[in-house]
Scaffold this active site. Structure first.
Site, PDB file in Angstrom:
ATOM      1  N   LYS A  72      47.399  31.220  34.617  1.00  0.00           N
ATOM      2  CA  LYS A  72      47.251  32.448  34.195  1.00  0.00           C
ATOM      3  C   LYS A  72      49.122  32.860  34.757  1.00  0.00           C
ATOM      4  O   LYS A  72      49.649  33.940  34.340  1.00  0.00           O
ATOM      5  CB  LYS A  72      46.405  33.459  34.855  1.00  0.00           C
ATOM      6  CG  LYS A  72      45.422  33.326  34.273  1.00  0.00           C
ATOM      7  CD  LYS A  72      43.544  34.154  34.651  1.00  0.00           C
ATOM      8  CE  LYS A  72      42.866  34.634  33.760  1.00  0.00           C
ATOM      9  NZ  LYS A  72      41.845  36.118  34.534  1.00  0.00           N
ATOM     10  N   ASP A 108      42.701  41.430  31.147  1.00  0.00           N
ATOM     11  CA  ASP A 108      40.843  42.465  32.368  1.00  0.00           C
ATOM     12  C   ASP A 108      41.287  43.634  32.326  1.00  0.00           C
ATOM     13  O   ASP A 108      40.597  43.897  32.956  1.00  0.00           O
ATOM     14  CB  ASP A 108      41.681  41.344  33.159  1.00  0.00           C
ATOM     15  CG  ASP A 108      41.707  39.718  33.016  1.00  0.00           C
ATOM     16  OD1 ASP A 108      40.780  39.355  31.972  1.00  0.00           O
ATOM     17  OD2 ASP A 108      41.965  38.950  33.896  1.00  0.00           O
TER      18      ASP A 108
HETATM   19  P1  NAP Z   1      40.572  34.500  43.712  1.00  0.00           P
HETATM   20  O1  NAP Z   1      42.093  34.737  42.655  1.00  0.00           O
HETATM   21  O2  NAP Z   1      40.248  32.890  44.104  1.00  0.00           O
HETATM   22  O3  NAP Z   1      40.306  36.018  44.425  1.00  0.00           O
HETATM   23  C1  NAP Z   1      38.755  35.894  45.107  1.00  0.00           C
HETATM   24  C2  NAP Z   1      39.466  37.077  46.242  1.00  0.00           C
HETATM   25  O4  NAP Z   1      38.336  36.841  47.117  1.00  0.00           O
HETATM   26  C3  NAP Z   1      40.336  36.621  47.065  1.00  0.00           C
HETATM   27  O5  NAP Z   1      41.352  37.325  47.859  1.00  0.00           O
HETATM   28  C4  NAP Z   1      39.489  35.575  48.624  1.00  0.00           C
HETATM   29  O6  NAP Z   1      40.202  36.199  49.431  1.00  0.00           O
HETATM   30  C5  NAP Z   1      38.043  36.223  48.419  1.00  0.00           C
HETATM   31  N1  NAP Z   1      37.255  35.594  49.175  1.00  0.00           N
HETATM   32  C6  NAP Z   1      36.747  34.701  48.545  1.00  0.00           C
HETATM   33  N2  NAP Z   1      35.456  34.189  49.232  1.00  0.00           N
HETATM   34  C7  NAP Z   1      35.899  35.021  50.206  1.00  0.00           C
HETATM   35  C8  NAP Z   1      34.523  35.645  51.590  1.00  0.00           C
HETATM   36  N3  NAP Z   1      33.802  34.460  51.597  1.00  0.00           N
HETATM   37  N4  NAP Z   1      34.708  36.899  52.186  1.00  0.00           N
HETATM   38  C9  NAP Z   1      35.598  37.314  51.700  1.00  0.00           C
HETATM   39  N5  NAP Z   1      36.241  38.013  50.860  1.00  0.00           N
HETATM   40  C10 NAP Z   1      36.551  35.722  49.543  1.00  0.00           C
HETATM   41  O7  NAP Z   1      39.505  34.843  42.702  1.00  0.00           O
HETATM   42  P2  NAP Z   1      39.667  35.574  40.885  1.00  0.00           P
HETATM   43  O8  NAP Z   1      40.424  35.127  40.064  1.00  0.00           O
HETATM   44  O9  NAP Z   1      40.566  36.958  41.922  1.00  0.00           O
HETATM   45  O10 NAP Z   1      38.056  35.640  40.645  1.00  0.00           O
HETATM   46  C11 NAP Z   1      37.296  36.604  41.414  1.00  0.00           C
HETATM   47  C12 NAP Z   1      35.635  36.957  41.070  1.00  0.00           C
HETATM   48  O11 NAP Z   1      36.530  37.859  39.933  1.00  0.00           O
HETATM   49  C13 NAP Z   1      34.909  35.857  40.598  1.00  0.00           C
HETATM   50  O12 NAP Z   1      33.634  35.378  40.836  1.00  0.00           O
HETATM   51  C14 NAP Z   1      35.270  35.807  39.094  1.00  0.00           C
HETATM   52  O13 NAP Z   1      34.339  35.110  38.118  1.00  0.00           O
HETATM   53  C15 NAP Z   1      35.641  36.837  38.910  1.00  0.00           C
HETATM   54  N6  NAP Z   1      35.905  37.037  37.304  1.00  0.00           N
HETATM   55  C16 NAP Z   1      34.779  38.181  36.371  1.00  0.00           C
HETATM   56  C17 NAP Z   1      36.320  38.414  35.897  1.00  0.00           C
HETATM   57  C18 NAP Z   1      35.103  38.879  34.471  1.00  0.00           C
HETATM   58  O14 NAP Z   1      35.293  39.226  33.408  1.00  0.00           O
HETATM   59  N7  NAP Z   1      33.424  39.841  34.792  1.00  0.00           N
HETATM   60  C19 NAP Z   1      37.342  38.709  35.309  1.00  0.00           C
HETATM   61  C20 NAP Z   1      37.991  37.397  36.471  1.00  0.00           C
HETATM   62  C21 NAP Z   1      37.430  37.361  37.624  1.00  0.00           C
HETATM   63  P3  NAP Z   1      41.292  34.284  50.292  1.00  0.00           P
HETATM   64  O15 NAP Z   1      42.315  34.483  50.028  1.00  0.00           O
HETATM   65  O16 NAP Z   1      41.277  35.027  51.823  1.00  0.00           O
HETATM   66  O17 NAP Z   1      40.804  33.572  50.150  1.00  0.00           O
END
Ligand code: NAP
Length: 294
Positions: A72, A108
């Site tokens: 991305k 998004d």
């Molecule tokens: P990402 O870039 O890995 O970001 C995840 C965030 O959550 C980071 O800030 C991470 O913190 C934090 N995090 C992870 N584990 C945690 C915990 N145990 N406690 C507190 N904070 C935590 O992932 P992403 O791409 O943003 O995706 C995140 C979620 O959104 C996923 O579940 C994904 O499936 C969902 N999503 C859904 C859509 C949709 O269309 N519905 C679109 C995009 C994403 P650290 O950096 O400190 O690890």
């Protein structure tokens, strides 16, 4: 199964891995409903092959692609044009071929906003609290800014990442003012939060019993607030169950997924409307079969 002929045009998704992508299901359902001569395929592309793959897709006449992890951000230098919203988010999830190479955008933000735009709210009075500061949080911040939220608070667990996140918005083509907080500061924020968004993966299958915040914190959420979880499996998540117990309006992540795909399909097919309901139902059927959602 639609008929593939010598004239069938190609769309697809690039990622690594790409096997679990739900995009082929919903896009091919829409294509079938529209009776168009297109097919949407999954293309596993390793990070080191991205540039050569894009040249190959252009040579093959591929019309458009969804872009998922890990490409991305990495794809941006290979694009001839990147929309302002994708520049602000810092990530591209949709590309299409032009006479001048590949153009890219990020749908998004549109996907995130679609269910919110149907609710009647005074967004200028809305305090948005966003849990997590990763990739999806960037689209959520841009969406909250488009809504004109009164304030946008981002809660994260890593001080350095929070600082970098805040800094990036100060230098964004879309000016956005955010405040960042550690998780220990969440408690006083909860009583102001009228839009609470979970962008962390906490609570996603198979960890279905956990929630990014506990019942004690959720009890502070004002009545009538919106609780939005970007996760779409399970449905509902523990986060949304707790929010519903507080009388919150709950929104799950499935519509965002569908609407970001619908926005991409409109670009590729140059259509004003695409069958969003068909896309939605195809995913529900794929994820849960005949079983009704909880
Ligand atoms: P990402 O870039 O890995 O970001 C995840 C965030 O959550 C980071 O800030 C991470 O913190 C934090 N995090 C992870 N584990 C945690 C915990 N145990 N406690 C507190 N904070 C935590 O992932 P992403 O791409 O943003 O995706 C995140 C979620 O959104 C996923 O579940 C994904 O499936 C969902 N999503 C859904 C859509 C949709 O269309 N519905 C679109 C995009 C994403 P650290 O950096 O400190 O690890």
């Amino acid at each position: 199964m639609q008929l593939i002929t010598g004239t069938t045009k190609l769309l697809g998704v690039i990622g690594h891995p790409v096997e679990h992508s739900l995009s082929p299901v919903m896009h091919n359902a829409a294509i079938a409903q529209l009776r168009l001569d297109y097919v949407y395929l999954p293309f596993p592309v390793k990070p080191e092959d991205l540039q050569v793959a894009l040249a190959g897709f252009a040579a093959l006449g591929v019309v458009g692609l969804s872009v998922t992890i890990p490409h991305k951000q990495a794809i941006i230098p290979f694009l001839s044009e990147v929309t302002e919203i994708a520049q602000a988010v810092g990530a591209v999830n949709t590309v299409w071929r032009t006479g001048n190479g590949w153009s890219g955008t990020n749908t998004d933000v549109e996907g995130f906003l679609a269910p919110l735009r149907r609710t009647t709210r005074d967004w200028s009075q809305t305090v948005a609290v966003i849990l997590g500061c990763g990739g999806a949080a960037r689209a959520v911040v841009a969406g909250c800014a488009q809504l004109g939220c009164a304030s946008i608070h981002v809660v994260g667990r890593d001080t350095q990442k929070l600082r970098a996140f805040q800094h990036s918005w100060e230098h964004s083509p879309v000016a956005v003012k955010i405040e960042t907080h550690g998780w220990e500061e969440l408690s006083p924020l909860m009583s102001q939060a009228t839009l609470l968004v979970n962008t962390t993966p906490v609570g996603m299958s198979p960890q279905v019993e956990v929630s990014p915040l506990n019942a004690e914190l959720m009890e502070k959420l004002p009545a009538g607030a919106i609780a939005y979880d970007l996760i779409y499996t399970p449905n509902p998540t523990q986060f949304l169950k707790l929010a519903k117990e507080q009388g919150a309006v709950s929104i799950d992540g499935l519509e965002m997924l569908v609407q970001q795909g619908a926005a991409a399909l409109k670009i590729w097919l140059q259509l004003g409307e695409v069958p969003v309901d068909t896309m939605f139902q195809s995913l529900q059927h794929h994820l849960w079969g005949a079983r009704a959602r909880d």
